[in-house]
Design an enzyme around this catalytic site. Structure first.
Site, PDB file in Angstrom:
ATOM      1  N   CYS A 134       0.854  -1.187   0.000  1.00 55.84           N
ATOM      2  CA  CYS A 134       0.000   0.000   0.000  1.00 55.84           C
ATOM      3  C   CYS A 134       0.895   1.243   0.000  1.00 55.84           C
ATOM      4  O   CYS A 134       1.699   1.432  -0.901  1.00 55.84           O
ATOM      5  CB  CYS A 134      -0.946  -0.067   1.213  1.00 55.84           C
ATOM      6  SG  CYS A 134      -2.014   1.349   1.476  1.00 55.84           S
ATOM      7  N   ASP A 189      -8.219  -2.134  -7.755  1.00 48.06           N
ATOM      8  CA  ASP A 189      -7.566  -1.116  -6.936  1.00 48.06           C
ATOM      9  C   ASP A 189      -7.704   0.246  -7.620  1.00 48.06           C
ATOM     10  O   ASP A 189      -7.017   0.532  -8.602  1.00 48.06           O
ATOM     11  CB  ASP A 189      -6.098  -1.476  -6.753  1.00 48.06           C
ATOM     12  CG  ASP A 189      -5.402  -0.607  -5.714  1.00 48.06           C
ATOM     13  OD1 ASP A 189      -5.975   0.426  -5.315  1.00 48.06           O
ATOM     14  OD2 ASP A 189      -4.285  -0.963  -5.308  1.00 48.06           O
ATOM     15  N   HIS A 221      -7.238  -3.940  -3.150  1.00 50.23           N
ATOM     16  CA  HIS A 221      -6.193  -3.191  -2.455  1.00 50.23           C
ATOM     17  C   HIS A 221      -6.079  -3.707  -1.014  1.00 50.23           C
ATOM     18  O   HIS A 221      -7.049  -3.688  -0.268  1.00 50.23           O
ATOM     19  CB  HIS A 221      -6.543  -1.702  -2.457  1.00 50.23           C
ATOM     20  CG  HIS A 221      -5.479  -0.838  -1.856  1.00 50.23           C
ATOM     21  ND1 HIS A 221      -4.338  -0.501  -2.546  1.00 50.23           N
ATOM     22  CD2 HIS A 221      -5.367  -0.278  -0.629  1.00 50.23           C
ATOM     23  CE1 HIS A 221      -3.587   0.257  -1.772  1.00 50.23           C
ATOM     24  NE2 HIS A 221      -4.179   0.414  -0.610  1.00 50.23           N
TER      25      HIS A 221
END
Length: 253
Positions: A134, A189, A221
């Site tokens: 991330c 995502d 995600h």
């Protein structure tokens, strides 16, 4: 392999950064791996991920990137983080995340973490590997740009905003990168849409950077984070295989 984990403080430009350190419990130096956190920060799940890397023969450091605001944990997190129901958590962490992403701040922090690896008797001489999730994938790529002589491999997983049209986007300085890169993108995502994936690949290819990017179908995600509702076991297993292959190719054990 038995590992030993402990908390350490890393001297940084803006204060002491608390971090989790884990390494094989054999008294020997091992190749270094810097693990960059996701948005939720240093917590038990990330420590478990670091232990798994250490079990494969690496010395792993997981810094609290929000150290300027205090020691981890900075917010109270549930045992299972429901991504769809954590607006309050994001409201607290959002400003800290943006501060950590600032290019100059990220470069200073990376320099401090890399200096720790260079000085530690637990770490073999030579360049290190970096993995990030991330937010951490963005910072891992940024570190490869800002400190090319110290980083041999970068694995970025479900990273977001890696190739935007903003002036500070790390892909714009891809020619500085000497590391081998691997990206495991999530196909669901919104922070890394197809046009950014293509833009990143084009920039790395034009710069002659050794890299591979794969899109994990059905993964959202955060698919590697087992303490969140975005976890995907298949994507996570695939990520571990890709990461360990990358580290083995580029770091001498």
């Amino acid at each position: 392999m038995t590992v030993r984990g402990t908390l350490v403080d890393i001297p940084a430009a803006d204060g002491a950064a608390d971090a989790y350190l884990t390494h094989p419990d054999d008294g020997l130096p091992h190749p270094g791996v810097l693990l960059y956190q996701d948005a939720f920060g240093l917590r038990p799940h990330l420590k478990a991920m670091a232990d798994r890397i250490a079990e494969a023969g690496y010395t792993v450091l997981v810094p609290n990137l929000y150290y300027r605001s205090g020691r981890a944990p900075l917010v109270e997190l549930p045992e299972m983080i429901d991504i769809e129901q954590c607006d309050e958590i994001f409201a607290q962490l959002g400003p800290l995340l943006l501060a950590a992403r600032d290019p100059e701040t990220a470069a200073r922090d990376a320099g401090a973490f890399l200096a720790w690896f260079e000085e530690s008797p637990l770490v073999q001489d030579g360049p290190i590997g970096v993995t990030g999730y991330c937010l951490g994938a963005y910072l891992a790529l940024s570190a490869a740009v800002s400190h090319p002589d110290r980083i041999a491999a970068v694995g970025g997983f479900h990273g977001g905003h890696l190739a935007t049209d903003r002036p500070g986007s790390p892909h714009l300085r891809a020619e500085r990168i000497t590391a081998e890169l691997y990206f495991g993108h999530a196909d669901q995502d919104v922070s890394m849409p197809p046009e950014q994936i293509a833009r990143l690949d084009e920039a790395l290819t034009a710069a002659g950077v050794r890299h591979r990017a794969e899109v994990y179908e059905g993964a959202g995600h955060g698919y590697t984070q087992a303490d969140t509702t975005r976890y995907d076991a298949g994507g996570d297993a695939r990520h571990w295989s890709a990461l360990f292959d990358l580290l083995k190719r580029n770091l001498s054990a």
